[in-house]
Scaffold this motif. Structure first.
Motif, mmCIF file in Angstrom:
data_model
loop_
_atom_site.group_PDB
_atom_site.id
_atom_site.type_symbol
_atom_site.label_atom_id
_atom_site.label_comp_id
_atom_site.label_asym_id
_atom_site.label_seq_id
_atom_site.Cartn_x
_atom_site.Cartn_y
_atom_site.Cartn_z
ATOM 1 N N GLU A 1 0.833 -1.205 0.000
ATOM 2 C CA GLU A 1 0.000 0.000 0.000
ATOM 3 C C GLU A 1 0.869 1.257 0.000
ATOM 4 O O GLU A 1 0.557 2.235 -0.690
ATOM 5 C CB GLU A 1 -0.941 -0.012 1.202
ATOM 6 N N THR A 2 1.964 1.220 0.756
ATOM 7 C CA THR A 2 2.883 2.369 0.769
ATOM 8 C C THR A 2 3.485 2.599 -0.610
ATOM 9 O O THR A 2 3.554 3.738 -1.095
ATOM 10 C CB THR A 2 4.015 2.135 1.792
ATOM 11 N N GLU A 3 3.913 1.505 -1.257
ATOM 12 C CA GLU A 3 4.536 1.630 -2.578
ATOM 13 C C GLU A 3 3.532 2.048 -3.647
ATOM 14 O O GLU A 3 3.891 2.725 -4.613
ATOM 15 C CB GLU A 3 5.215 0.320 -2.962
ATOM 16 N N CYS A 4 2.282 1.636 -3.503
ATOM 17 C CA CYS A 4 1.243 2.067 -4.454
ATOM 18 C C CYS A 4 1.084 3.582 -4.416
ATOM 19 O O CYS A 4 0.820 4.214 -5.443
ATOM 20 C CB CYS A 4 -0.090 1.398 -4.126
ATOM 21 N N LYS A 5 1.248 4.162 -3.241
ATOM 22 C CA LYS A 5 1.133 5.621 -3.117
ATOM 23 C C LYS A 5 2.380 6.327 -3.635
ATOM 24 O O LYS A 5 2.329 7.506 -3.980
ATOM 25 C CB LYS A 5 0.889 5.991 -1.653
#
Length: 508
Positions: free
Chosen positions: A334-338
Motif C-alpha cells: 500500500e505504501t509503494e502504491c502511493k
C-alpha cells in the motif's frame, strides 16, 4: 548462450534435449519456456496449446511468445521461436486432445516433460478442474510410459494441495482422491455434478482438491517414471528474471494490489499471520533444477529401479527461511502504491483492515455496495450503462474465493529443497537461484508494485508524475466529501436530537 562457454552440470544435462511443455500460455509455463530457451542449447521444444475463446492455438502460442517476458531473450536471439514447435491439443480432452501423429511424435522424440498446465481459477467447477488437473495428468503419465527416451518428468502442484492438513511435509498424503478418479473413469458428468458437494467437503475449492487427487494419481501411476513433484506456495511477480517484477493474471494477491491501486477496494478481511509467498522465477529455477536431479538419479540408479520408490516432492516456499506476515505485505504494498500512483485510479487508494467478519460485512456494505449503488444511479442519470455494482460483485467473489488462504496458517517443511540446493554447483546456484535467503523483501516489494503497475495496469512508469497529480486531486476530493458528510450528519443529528428532546419535554 554462446557455444564456447563452459557448460554447468545442469546445462550439460539438458544440452540437445527435446522438451514437451504444457501450460505455456499461463505465467509459470511461459517463464519455464523462456528460461529453457535462454539457458540451454536445446534441440526442440514442443508446446501444447489449445484453441480458446475464438482464438486458434497458433495465434495464442504466438501471443505468448510475443509477450514482454521474452524481451531479453528476443534481444539476444531474435529467432528463438524457431526452436519451438506447436502441438495443438486440449487438457480437457482425452489423451490431451492429441492426434495420432502428434502422440507418436512426442513418444518417439521427447526426453523432458514439464507439466505446467492446470486450472488455477479458484471459482472453477469441479468438472473443469478435474478434467485439466486430474484426467490430463493421468493421460500424460500413460503417454510418458510409452516414451522411448524419457529422462525427466516434472509435475507442478501446490503446497495447498493438502489444504486440510496443518503440518505439510514433502511427502504424499492419503486423503479422498480415489473417489474422484473412479467417477472420472467409470461415471458420467451428471454423477460428478451430483457428488461435487460431497467430494469437496473440507476443501476450499475444486482447484486444491483436484491437485491433491492429481498427486495421488502420480503416486500410484508414476513410480516407473523419472518423475518429481514441485509444490510452490502463492506465486507472485518475478524477483529478477526474465525482467524484474514481471507478472500476469489479476487474481489472488495481484488482484488485491490492483484493486487497491485503482482505489476500488476499501476493505480487507484477513487474520494476520505468516503469508507464504514466493517469486515466480524462483519456482521456475527449482522446476529446472529438480528436473535435472531427478533425471540424474534415474541414470545413476538404472532403468526400472526407481519404480520401487515414490516420486520426490520439493516445496518452493518462503516461510521457513524468510517469512513475511500478511500485515507486512499489505503495509508495504500500500505504501509503494502511493509512491507510484497510477493515472488509471478511480478513487484515492485507501483501505481498512479487519479480522472481524461482522465488521467486514458492515464496511463492505457501506463503502462498496452503497457507493456502487449511488454511482450506478448517477450513471443512469447521465444516460450511461450502470457497471459499478457488477465490478464490486466480481471483487467480492474474488475476495470470497481467496479468503481461505488468508484465514489459515500452515507449517511447510522444505528439507528436500534445501538438499537439492546443496547438491548444485555454485555456478548452477547462480543461474538457477531458488534460495529464498538471497531475496531482499523490501527491495522486492518496491519492484513488485511497479511490476503490477506496468504489466497488469499497463501504466508505464513515465506517467508517475501525472499519477501523483491525480492522487493529490483525489485526496482533495476525498477531504471535501468527508467534510461535507460530517457536516451533513452533524446538522441532521442536531435537528433530530432537538426534535426528540422537544417531544419528550414539551408537556413540561
Amino acid at each position: 548462450m554462446e557455444s564456447n562457454v563452459e557448460l554447468t552440470e545442469i546445462q550439460q544435462f539438458y544440452k540437445n534435449r527435446t522438451f514437451f511443455l504444457t501450460g505455456i500460455t499461463g505465467l509459470l509455463g511461459k517463464l519455464v519456456l523462456e528460461k529453457i530457451l535462454r539457458s540451454f542449447q536445446v534441440k526442440r521444444i514442443y508446446v501444447l496449446v489449445r484453441d480458446k475463446d475464438g482464438s486458434d492455438a497458433e495465434t495464442r502460442c504466438a501471443a505468448a511468445m510475443d509477450s514482454m517476458a521474452f524481451g531479453p531473450l528476443r534481444r539476444v536471439d531474435p529467432e528463438f521461436f524457431n526452436k519451438v514447435s506447436l502441438i495443438v491439443g486440449d487438457c480437457e480432452k482425452p489423451d490431451l486432445g492429441l492426434n495420432e501423429y502428434d502422440k507418436n511424435l512426442i513418444m518417439s522424440e521427447v526426453e523432458c516433460i514439464f507439466h505446467c498446465a492446470a486450472t488455477v481459477d479458484l471459482g472453477a467447477s469441479l468438472k473443469k478442474a478435474a478434467l485439466t488437473n486430474v484426467k490430463a495428468t493421468r493421460d500424460l503419465l500413460d503417454i510418458a510410459k510409452q516414451m522411448k527416451n524419457l529422462k525427466t518428468f516434472v509435475y507442478i502442484s501446490s503446497v495447498h494441495s493438502n489444504f486440510p492438513q496443518y503440518e505439510i511435509h514433502e511427502k504424499f498424503y492419503d486423503l479422498t482422491g480415489g473417489k474422484l478418479v473412479e467417477i472420472l473413469e467409470f461415471s458420467n458428468d451428471q454423477i460428478l455434478d451430483e457428488r461435487a458437494s460431497e467430494l469437496l467437503q473440507g476443501w476450499p475449492n475444486a482447484v486444491a482438491y483436484t491437485m491433491n487427487v492429481a498427486e495421488d494419481v502420480i503416486r500410484r501411476h508414476g513410480k516407473s517414471l523419472p518423475l518429481c513433484v514441485i509444490r510452490p506456495s502463492l506465486m507472485v511477480s518475478s524477483a529478477e528474471e526474465p525482467v524484474t517484477g514481471y507478472i500476469e493474471g489479476i487474481s489472488g494477491l495481484q488482484g488485491a494490489t490492483v484493486s487497491y491501486a485503482l482505489g476500488i477496494n476499501r476493505v480487507n478481511y484477513y487474520e494476520n499471520g505468516t503469508l507464504d509467498i514466493v517469486p515466480v522465477d524462483y519456482v521456475v529455477s527449482i522446476v529446472v533444477a529438480a528436473g535435472w536431479y531427478t533425471g540424474l538419479q534415474n541414470i545413476r540408479m538404472g532403468k526400472g529401479e526407481s519404480s520401487t520408490t515414490e516420486p520426490p516432492i520439493y516445496h518452493c516456499i518462503s516461510s521457513q527461511e524468510k517469512p513475511v506476515t500478511t500485515d507486512e505485505w499489505m503495509g508495504v504494498t500500500e505504501t509503494e502504491c502511493k509512491e507510484v500512483p497510477s493515472v488509471k485510479m478511480c478513487q484515492l487508494p485507501m483501505s481498512f483492515q479487519t479480522a472481524c467478519y461482522q465488521n467486514y460485512m458492515l464496511l463492505t456494505f457501506l463503502l462498496h455496495t452503497c457507493m456502487a449503488f449511488l454511482c450506478d444511479i448517477c450513471l443512469k442519470f447521465v444516460g450511461k450503462k450502470p457497471v459499478i455494482m457488477d465490478i464490486y460483485k466480481k471483487l467480492h467473489k474474488d475476495q470470497e474465493n481467496f479468503r481461505p488462504y488468508l484465514l489459515r496458517q500452515w507449517y511447510f517443511s522444505n528439507d528436500n529443497t534445501q538438499k537439492l540446493l546443496k547438491r548444485m554447483s555454485f555456478k548452477d546456484r547462480e543461474l538457477f537461484n531458488f534460495d529464498i535467503l538471497t531475496l531482499n523483501w523490501q527491495a522486492y516489494f518496491v519492484n513488485y508494485v511497479r511490476g503490477v503497475r506496468v504489466y497488469l495496469l499497463k501504466d508505464p512508469l513515465s506517467t508517475v508524475t501525472e499519477g501523483k497529480k491525480k492522487q493529490e486531486k483525489k485526496f482533495m476530493v476525498q477531504v471535501i466529501t468527508a467534510s461535507f458528510i460530517c457536516v451533513a450528519l452533524y446538522i441532521i443529528g442536531k435537528i433530530l436530537l432537538y426534535k426528540v428532546i422537544f417531544k419528550l419535554f414539551r408537556k413540561y
